[in-house]
Design a protein around this motif. Sequence first.
Motif, PDB file in Angstrom:
ATOM      1  N   THR A  70      24.012  38.081  36.597  1.00  0.00           N
ATOM      2  CA  THR A  70      23.370  38.972  35.632  1.00  0.00           C
ATOM      3  C   THR A  70      22.674  38.221  34.516  1.00  0.00           C
ATOM      4  O   THR A  70      21.817  38.787  33.839  1.00  0.00           O
ATOM      5  CB  THR A  70      24.405  39.916  34.995  1.00  0.00           C
ATOM      6  OG1 THR A  70      25.354  39.141  34.231  1.00  0.00           O
ATOM      7  CG2 THR A  70      25.141  40.705  36.052  1.00  0.00           C
ATOM      8  N   SER A  77      28.534  36.145  34.155  1.00  0.00           N
ATOM      9  CA  SER A  77      28.920  37.424  34.752  1.00  0.00           C
ATOM     10  C   SER A  77      28.169  37.638  36.059  1.00  0.00           C
ATOM     11  O   SER A  77      27.035  37.169  36.224  1.00  0.00           O
ATOM     12  CB  SER A  77      28.614  38.577  33.794  1.00  0.00           C
ATOM     13  OG  SER A  77      29.309  38.424  32.571  1.00  0.00           O
ATOM     14  N   GLU A  78      28.805  38.375  36.979  1.00  0.00           N
ATOM     15  CA  GLU A  78      28.176  38.572  38.281  1.00  0.00           C
ATOM     16  C   GLU A  78      28.654  39.863  38.936  1.00  0.00           C
ATOM     17  O   GLU A  78      29.774  40.324  38.696  1.00  0.00           O
ATOM     18  CB  GLU A  78      28.449  37.383  39.203  1.00  0.00           C
ATOM     19  CG  GLU A  78      29.904  37.088  39.453  1.00  0.00           C
ATOM     20  CD  GLU A  78      30.139  35.786  40.225  1.00  0.00           C
ATOM     21  OE1 GLU A  78      29.375  34.812  40.018  1.00  0.00           O
ATOM     22  OE2 GLU A  78      31.090  35.739  41.028  1.00  0.00           O
ATOM     23  N   SER A 104      36.177  31.178  35.313  1.00  0.00           N
ATOM     24  CA  SER A 104      34.983  32.006  35.171  1.00  0.00           C
ATOM     25  C   SER A 104      34.948  32.991  36.327  1.00  0.00           C
ATOM     26  O   SER A 104      35.766  32.905  37.250  1.00  0.00           O
ATOM     27  CB  SER A 104      33.735  31.120  35.215  1.00  0.00           C
ATOM     28  OG  SER A 104      33.560  30.589  36.529  1.00  0.00           O
ATOM     29  N   PRO A 105      33.997  33.912  36.330  1.00  0.00           N
ATOM     30  CA  PRO A 105      33.851  34.779  37.508  1.00  0.00           C
ATOM     31  C   PRO A 105      33.656  33.990  38.807  1.00  0.00           C
ATOM     32  O   PRO A 105      34.144  34.398  39.862  1.00  0.00           O
ATOM     33  CB  PRO A 105      32.605  35.605  37.170  1.00  0.00           C
ATOM     34  CG  PRO A 105      32.628  35.698  35.679  1.00  0.00           C
ATOM     35  CD  PRO A 105      33.117  34.354  35.218  1.00  0.00           C
ATOM     36  N   LEU A 126      33.263  39.900  34.686  1.00  0.00           N
ATOM     37  CA  LEU A 126      32.736  39.618  33.350  1.00  0.00           C
ATOM     38  C   LEU A 126      32.990  38.178  32.917  1.00  0.00           C
ATOM     39  O   LEU A 126      34.102  37.664  33.037  1.00  0.00           O
ATOM     40  CB  LEU A 126      33.381  40.570  32.336  1.00  0.00           C
ATOM     41  CG  LEU A 126      32.980  40.363  30.871  1.00  0.00           C
ATOM     42  CD1 LEU A 126      31.510  40.721  30.667  1.00  0.00           C
ATOM     43  CD2 LEU A 126      33.870  41.174  29.942  1.00  0.00           C
ATOM     44  N   ASP A 127      31.961  37.553  32.376  1.00  0.00           N
ATOM     45  CA  ASP A 127      32.089  36.244  31.735  1.00  0.00           C
ATOM     46  C   ASP A 127      32.316  36.483  30.243  1.00  0.00           C
ATOM     47  O   ASP A 127      31.368  36.520  29.465  1.00  0.00           O
ATOM     48  CB  ASP A 127      30.823  35.424  31.974  1.00  0.00           C
ATOM     49  CG  ASP A 127      30.858  34.060  31.289  1.00  0.00           C
ATOM     50  OD1 ASP A 127      31.968  33.519  31.118  1.00  0.00           O
ATOM     51  OD2 ASP A 127      29.781  33.550  30.919  1.00  0.00           O
ATOM     52  N   TYR A 128      33.561  36.665  29.848  1.00  0.00           N
ATOM     53  CA  TYR A 128      33.876  36.955  28.440  1.00  0.00           C
ATOM     54  C   TYR A 128      34.091  35.656  27.661  1.00  0.00           C
ATOM     55  O   TYR A 128      34.388  34.605  28.220  1.00  0.00           O
ATOM     56  CB  TYR A 128      35.113  37.856  28.348  1.00  0.00           C
ATOM     57  CG  TYR A 128      36.366  37.298  28.999  1.00  0.00           C
ATOM     58  CD1 TYR A 128      37.247  36.482  28.298  1.00  0.00           C
ATOM     59  CD2 TYR A 128      36.663  37.587  30.339  1.00  0.00           C
ATOM     60  CE1 TYR A 128      38.387  35.976  28.888  1.00  0.00           C
ATOM     61  CE2 TYR A 128      37.798  37.077  30.936  1.00  0.00           C
ATOM     62  CZ  TYR A 128      38.658  36.276  30.213  1.00  0.00           C
ATOM     63  OH  TYR A 128      39.785  35.761  30.814  1.00  0.00           O
ATOM     64  N   ASP A 142      34.172  41.701  24.007  1.00  0.00           N
ATOM     65  CA  ASP A 142      33.323  41.573  25.198  1.00  0.00           C
ATOM     66  C   ASP A 142      33.772  42.537  26.296  1.00  0.00           C
ATOM     67  O   ASP A 142      32.939  43.140  26.990  1.00  0.00           O
ATOM     68  CB  ASP A 142      33.376  40.143  25.726  1.00  0.00           C
ATOM     69  CG  ASP A 142      32.653  39.154  24.822  1.00  0.00           C
ATOM     70  OD1 ASP A 142      31.907  39.604  23.935  1.00  0.00           O
ATOM     71  OD2 ASP A 142      32.849  37.939  25.009  1.00  0.00           O
ATOM     72  N   ALA A 146      31.600  45.570  27.812  1.00  0.00           N
ATOM     73  CA  ALA A 146      31.311  45.648  29.244  1.00  0.00           C
ATOM     74  C   ALA A 146      31.654  47.031  29.796  1.00  0.00           C
ATOM     75  O   ALA A 146      30.894  47.601  30.589  1.00  0.00           O
ATOM     76  CB  ALA A 146      32.089  44.572  29.991  1.00  0.00           C
TER      77      ALA A 146
END
Length: 328
Positions: A70, A77-78, A104-105, A126-128, A142, A146
């Motif tokens: 994204t 995030s993906e 990470s995701p 989510l990449d928070y 975050d 989301a």
Amino acid sequence: MAGELDVDIRPAYPISWRASVLNGLMRGTAKPLSALLIRHDMGISCVSRVVSLGGRLPLPVPRHVAIDKTDGKPCGSEWVRAGDDLDESKVLLYFHGGAYFLCSPATHRPITWRLSEVARRPVFALDYRQGPIHSLKESLADAMEAYQGLLDRGFAPKDVIIAGDSAGGHLTLATLLALRDRGMPMPSAAVCLSPWADLSDVRRRVNRWADPMLSAGRVDWLARRWTAGLDCEDPLVSPVYGDYTGLPPMMIVTGSTEVLRDEDRRVALQARRAGVKVTYEEWRRMPHAFAILADIVPEARMVFRHIERFLEAVAASGAPEESDSAAA
């Protein structure tokens, strides 16, 4: 037990040789290394950088799985889609684990693509923001953003599931409590894999030596690090102290030898006292957040069948409508 939501399950599968070998390897490598490195911010930063570099390597996923970034970042995030026949009107919001400073995701695709498959919907991983630069408050902000973003995209609350492992399980619980406290509509269900639920100053003694992966002393140290200046018994900091009234059905999965096992049990009991239906699963001799080992360990693949059964039971129970009315 098919169709039941409020149930304790202790799967009786024989321990596979792969799980036994992996437990031994982690006990001899990951556990002592974490005890050595996670003692100050410099060690945290070094470990975080190493894991981040590993996360940039593309993890293999089956051909039917599509990964859509994204934000263009390698570890950002993906969207994860396991197949073309998913219900695009529904979504699962996933928070990865990593003690609030790792992963990470991208590192958690062994979990997210399988969740997409069993939930029959796309997963938004989510990449928070994480420590040591960022705080628990920023991570929660975050997560809340989301969730609101998914609602703004047109997803109905009853068509959203929230899930996470370890620190991501903590973030799942904190997000649910924050949504309820702010009067926002609830998702239909939550899945917590080995959630880190107690960041208070209570020293962990249960499974201190039995856990093959986590050092209880380092978990205690990280809890003190992330809660510095905070009320560590605030439910948004330590969800084990939360009032779970009005929350949707939850599934909590843990290993019998985890140092986090007892706080996961306490969350289940606390939620049940508030009238929440909880499926609590305790897997014999499985390591922390073992679902991420699904490419290697057969028990980790089996847990996704159990998650699928839980989600089917949620759908059959009509719980989403009940959850919406409770949050109104």
